[in-house]
Scaffold this active site. Structure first.
Site, PDB file in Angstrom:
ATOM      1  N   ARG A   1      -6.656 155.782 -20.798  1.00  0.00           N
ATOM      2  CA  ARG A   1      -6.251 156.064 -19.425  1.00  0.00           C
ATOM      3  C   ARG A   1      -4.877 155.434 -19.177  1.00  0.00           C
ATOM      4  O   ARG A   1      -4.412 154.620 -19.976  1.00  0.00           O
ATOM      5  CB  ARG A   1      -7.278 155.510 -18.447  1.00  0.00           C
ATOM      6  CG  ARG A   1      -8.638 156.192 -18.536  1.00  0.00           C
ATOM      7  CD  ARG A   1      -9.698 155.434 -17.761  1.00  0.00           C
ATOM      8  NE  ARG A   1      -9.388 155.376 -16.341  1.00  0.00           N
ATOM      9  CZ  ARG A   1      -9.956 154.529 -15.475  1.00  0.00           C
ATOM     10  NH1 ARG A   1     -10.854 153.646 -15.915  1.00  0.00           N
ATOM     11  NH2 ARG A   1      -9.638 154.549 -14.204  1.00  0.00           N
TER      12      ARG A   1
ATOM     13  N   LYS B   1     -17.963 149.457 -20.210  1.00  0.00           N
ATOM     14  CA  LYS B   1     -18.863 149.682 -19.077  1.00  0.00           C
ATOM     15  C   LYS B   1     -18.711 151.085 -18.496  1.00  0.00           C
ATOM     16  O   LYS B   1     -19.588 151.542 -17.765  1.00  0.00           O
ATOM     17  CB  LYS B   1     -18.655 148.626 -17.994  1.00  0.00           C
ATOM     18  CG  LYS B   1     -17.339 148.710 -17.255  1.00  0.00           C
ATOM     19  CD  LYS B   1     -17.277 147.642 -16.175  1.00  0.00           C
ATOM     20  CE  LYS B   1     -15.968 147.723 -15.381  1.00  0.00           C
ATOM     21  NZ  LYS B   1     -15.927 146.692 -14.308  1.00  0.00           N
ATOM     22  N   ASP B   2     -17.591 151.781 -18.817  1.00  0.00           N
ATOM     23  CA  ASP B   2     -17.381 153.139 -18.309  1.00  0.00           C
ATOM     24  C   ASP B   2     -18.126 154.188 -19.117  1.00  0.00           C
ATOM     25  O   ASP B   2     -18.282 155.331 -18.658  1.00  0.00           O
ATOM     26  CB  ASP B   2     -15.887 153.494 -18.325  1.00  0.00           C
ATOM     27  CG  ASP B   2     -15.089 152.727 -17.282  1.00  0.00           C
ATOM     28  OD1 ASP B   2     -15.686 152.222 -16.317  1.00  0.00           O
ATOM     29  OD2 ASP B   2     -13.852 152.635 -17.446  1.00  0.00           O
TER      30      ASP B   2
ATOM     31  N   ALA C   1     -15.720 148.963  -4.600  1.00  0.00           N
ATOM     32  CA  ALA C   1     -16.174 150.349  -4.726  1.00  0.00           C
ATOM     33  C   ALA C   1     -17.482 150.442  -5.498  1.00  0.00           C
ATOM     34  O   ALA C   1     -18.030 151.522  -5.663  1.00  0.00           O
ATOM     35  CB  ALA C   1     -15.103 151.185  -5.424  1.00  0.00           C
ATOM     36  N   SER C   2     -17.990 149.314  -5.957  1.00  0.00           N
ATOM     37  CA  SER C   2     -19.153 149.280  -6.847  1.00  0.00           C
ATOM     38  C   SER C   2     -20.451 149.153  -6.062  1.00  0.00           C
ATOM     39  O   SER C   2     -20.607 148.257  -5.227  1.00  0.00           O
ATOM     40  CB  SER C   2     -19.014 148.091  -7.808  1.00  0.00           C
ATOM     41  OG  SER C   2     -20.244 147.720  -8.368  1.00  0.00           O
TER      42      SER C   2
ATOM     43  N   ARG D   1     -23.277 148.218  -7.340  1.00  0.00           N
ATOM     44  CA  ARG D   1     -23.884 146.948  -7.775  1.00  0.00           C
ATOM     45  C   ARG D   1     -23.331 145.780  -6.980  1.00  0.00           C
ATOM     46  O   ARG D   1     -24.089 144.967  -6.435  1.00  0.00           O
ATOM     47  CB  ARG D   1     -23.623 146.747  -9.277  1.00  0.00           C
ATOM     48  CG  ARG D   1     -24.051 145.377  -9.804  1.00  0.00           C
ATOM     49  CD  ARG D   1     -23.587 145.165 -11.237  1.00  0.00           C
ATOM     50  NE  ARG D   1     -22.152 145.260 -11.393  1.00  0.00           N
ATOM     51  CZ  ARG D   1     -21.308 144.253 -11.171  1.00  0.00           C
ATOM     52  NH1 ARG D   1     -21.758 143.072 -10.762  1.00  0.00           N
ATOM     53  NH2 ARG D   1     -20.011 144.410 -11.337  1.00  0.00           N
ATOM     54  N   ARG D   2     -22.010 145.669  -6.917  1.00  0.00           N
ATOM     55  CA  ARG D   2     -21.414 144.549  -6.195  1.00  0.00           C
ATOM     56  C   ARG D   2     -21.773 144.577  -4.715  1.00  0.00           C
ATOM     57  O   ARG D   2     -22.022 143.539  -4.102  1.00  0.00           O
ATOM     58  CB  ARG D   2     -19.893 144.567  -6.379  1.00  0.00           C
ATOM     59  CG  ARG D   2     -19.448 144.194  -7.795  1.00  0.00           C
ATOM     60  CD  ARG D   2     -17.971 144.453  -8.000  1.00  0.00           C
ATOM     61  NE  ARG D   2     -17.534 144.027  -9.335  1.00  0.00           N
ATOM     62  CZ  ARG D   2     -16.470 144.496  -9.950  1.00  0.00           C
ATOM     63  NH1 ARG D   2     -15.702 145.420  -9.360  1.00  0.00           N
ATOM     64  NH2 ARG D   2     -16.142 144.056 -11.161  1.00  0.00           N
TER      65      ARG D   2
ATOM     66  N   ARG E   1     -10.962 151.195  -3.550  1.00  0.00           N
ATOM     67  CA  ARG E   1     -10.655 151.691  -4.897  1.00  0.00           C
ATOM     68  C   ARG E   1      -9.185 151.475  -5.186  1.00  0.00           C
ATOM     69  O   ARG E   1      -8.423 151.034  -4.339  1.00  0.00           O
ATOM     70  CB  ARG E   1     -10.990 153.182  -5.005  1.00  0.00           C
ATOM     71  CG  ARG E   1     -12.423 153.487  -5.394  1.00  0.00           C
ATOM     72  CD  ARG E   1     -12.539 154.913  -5.886  1.00  0.00           C
ATOM     73  NE  ARG E   1     -11.923 155.091  -7.193  1.00  0.00           N
ATOM     74  CZ  ARG E   1     -11.531 156.276  -7.654  1.00  0.00           C
ATOM     75  NH1 ARG E   1     -11.657 157.367  -6.924  1.00  0.00           N
ATOM     76  NH2 ARG E   1     -10.993 156.362  -8.860  1.00  0.00           N
TER      77      ARG E   1
ATOM     78  N   ASN F   1      -6.112 150.714  -8.629  1.00  0.00           N
ATOM     79  CA  ASN F   1      -5.943 149.807  -9.752  1.00  0.00           C
ATOM     80  C   ASN F   1      -5.916 148.363  -9.251  1.00  0.00           C
ATOM     81  O   ASN F   1      -5.899 148.110  -8.046  1.00  0.00           O
ATOM     82  CB  ASN F   1      -4.684 150.160 -10.563  1.00  0.00           C
ATOM     83  CG  ASN F   1      -3.413 150.099  -9.738  1.00  0.00           C
ATOM     84  OD1 ASN F   1      -3.274 149.274  -8.831  1.00  0.00           O
ATOM     85  ND2 ASN F   1      -2.474 150.968 -10.044  1.00  0.00           N
ATOM     86  N   VAL F   2      -5.918 147.424 -10.175  1.00  0.00           N
ATOM     87  CA  VAL F   2      -6.047 146.016  -9.788  1.00  0.00           C
ATOM     88  C   VAL F   2      -4.914 145.564  -8.862  1.00  0.00           C
ATOM     89  O   VAL F   2      -5.174 144.971  -7.812  1.00  0.00           O
ATOM     90  CB  VAL F   2      -6.147 145.120 -11.047  1.00  0.00           C
ATOM     91  CG1 VAL F   2      -6.089 143.648 -10.666  1.00  0.00           C
ATOM     92  CG2 VAL F   2      -7.447 145.414 -11.799  1.00  0.00           C
TER      93      VAL F   2
ATOM     94  N   THR G   1      -3.134 147.281  -6.798  1.00  0.00           N
ATOM     95  CA  THR G   1      -3.296 147.952  -5.508  1.00  0.00           C
ATOM     96  C   THR G   1      -4.378 147.274  -4.680  1.00  0.00           C
ATOM     97  O   THR G   1      -4.216 147.068  -3.468  1.00  0.00           O
ATOM     98  CB  THR G   1      -3.642 149.436  -5.725  1.00  0.00           C
ATOM     99  OG1 THR G   1      -2.549 150.085  -6.382  1.00  0.00           O
ATOM    100  CG2 THR G   1      -3.907 150.128  -4.388  1.00  0.00           C
ATOM    101  N   ARG G   2      -5.476 146.932  -5.299  1.00  0.00           N
ATOM    102  CA  ARG G   2      -6.560 146.271  -4.560  1.00  0.00           C
ATOM    103  C   ARG G   2      -6.109 144.898  -4.048  1.00  0.00           C
ATOM    104  O   ARG G   2      -6.413 144.515  -2.913  1.00  0.00           O
ATOM    105  CB  ARG G   2      -7.784 146.115  -5.467  1.00  0.00           C
ATOM    106  CG  ARG G   2      -8.400 147.430  -5.903  1.00  0.00           C
ATOM    107  CD  ARG G   2      -9.705 147.204  -6.635  1.00  0.00           C
ATOM    108  NE  ARG G   2      -9.935 148.225  -7.641  1.00  0.00           N
ATOM    109  CZ  ARG G   2     -11.041 148.324  -8.365  1.00  0.00           C
ATOM    110  NH1 ARG G   2     -12.013 147.445  -8.214  1.00  0.00           N
ATOM    111  NH2 ARG G   2     -11.182 149.278  -9.257  1.00  0.00           N
TER     112      ARG G   2
ATOM    113  N   CYS H   1     -23.703 155.550 -11.887  1.00  0.00           N
ATOM    114  CA  CYS H   1     -22.935 154.755 -10.936  1.00  0.00           C
ATOM    115  C   CYS H   1     -23.691 154.491  -9.649  1.00  0.00           C
ATOM    116  O   CYS H   1     -23.311 153.641  -8.859  1.00  0.00           O
ATOM    117  CB  CYS H   1     -21.618 155.464 -10.606  1.00  0.00           C
ATOM    118  SG  CYS H   1     -20.482 155.564 -12.002  1.00  0.00           S
TER     119      CYS H   1
END
Length: 304
Positions: free
Chosen positions: A8, A78-79, A129-130, A132-133, A150, A152-153, A155-156, A252
């Protein structure tokens, strides 16, 4: 021969892939990166569960390996769905980095009790966005306001610093790899607190922190090249986590975590699952990591 490595295009994905390319090149196998945009990257949905079925971040990359337009692929493990095309194989699981989640916090959102699992002021807005979290946050701290996030890192983290959230949740591995590869996070993280969450309590996604290096089964030359990158303890731990995930089978949309680690001469697998509004946790231990998935699943279902 130059090996074509698919990945990616985010800063993190490139950093992950570059570690593999560097190792292969050092071993005398020149490697070039091929950037592939996946349907998960293109989807505008705020949560991962809204994007589509599990595998949206890898499907196009796996297809490129199948078609032969690339020789190998590097994925965040994990993806990957628990089942991939039969023609493909995970030829290497390199040494895993920290599997834990981290809480990145604006200083004014920190609570006085800094020793708590989630040391946040009451009502803090937390971005993730998870599924689980989100469930784990509400389980441990029902007072928190959990909001979708959501990107990229960097951006968050930018949204956090701009005041959209008081805290966000990220994977420790992502921060570690970006810091190791470039200075892209130095300015964004300035003034923020990064707090590691105990993976035996705030249980991470199965295979978090691990990479999967994938190729075709009918490419023994590529498999032989990748074999030297494989780390047996990392592979065993990840396989145990993904074994219990396969038994949970929810993609997911399921809130599920698993974390396997070496404790002395044995392995320990912690699994955490939401079922019918309850959060269930179990721990399985043994010398054979391959047996822990079944043990953990039987144990957690006995309390369901």
């Amino acid at each position: 021969m130059t090996l074509r490595l698919g990945t990616r295009g985010s800063d993190l994905a490139r950093a992950q892939a570059q570690t593999i390319a560097t190792s292969l090149t050092a071993a005398g196998l020149p490697t070039e990166l091929t950037i592939i945009r996946t349907s998960g990257d293109l989807a505008p949905a705020a949560s991962f569960a809204s994007i589509g079925p599990q595998g949206v971040f890898v499907r196009e990359i796996e297809q490129a390996v199948l078609e032969g337009s690339i020789d190998l692929a590097v994925h965040s493990f994990k993806d990957l769905p628990t089942r991939s095309p039969a023609e493909l194989v995970i030829a290497a699981v390199p040494v895993r980095v920290d599997a834990a989640d981290v809480l990145v916090v604006n200083a004014d959102a920190l609570a006085e009790d800094r020793d708590a699992l989630l040391p946040l002021s009451p009502g803090t807005r937390v971005g993730t966005a998870s599924a689980r979290r989100r469930v784990w946050l509400k389980h441990f701290r029902p007072d928190l306001e959990v909001e979708p996030l959501r990107g990229n890192v960097p951006t968050r983290i930018k949204r956090l610093k701009n005041g959209a959230h008081g805290a966000i949740l990220l994977a420790a591995a992502g921060i570690e790899r970006l810091r190791a590869s470039s200075a892209v996070l130095e300015a964004p993280l300035a003034g923020l607190k990064v707090l590691r969450l105990d993976p035996r309590r705030f249980v991470p996604a199965p295979a978090q922190g691990a990479l999967a290096v994938q190729c075709r089964r009918d490419r023994p030359d590529v498999m032989a090249a990748l074999a030297r990158l494989d780390d047996a303890p990392s592979r065993l731990a990840v396989e145990a986590e993904r074994d219990v995930l396969a038994r949970a089978e929810g993609g997911c949309e399921i809130a599920f975590g698993a974390y396997c680690s070496k404790v002395g001469d044995s392995f320990e697998l912690v699994a955490m699952l939401e079922r019918d509004g309850r959060v269930l946790t179990t721990t399985a231990r043994g010398r054979d990591a391959r047996a822990l998935g079944e043990l953990a699943w039987r144990s957690i279902m006995a309390t369901a």
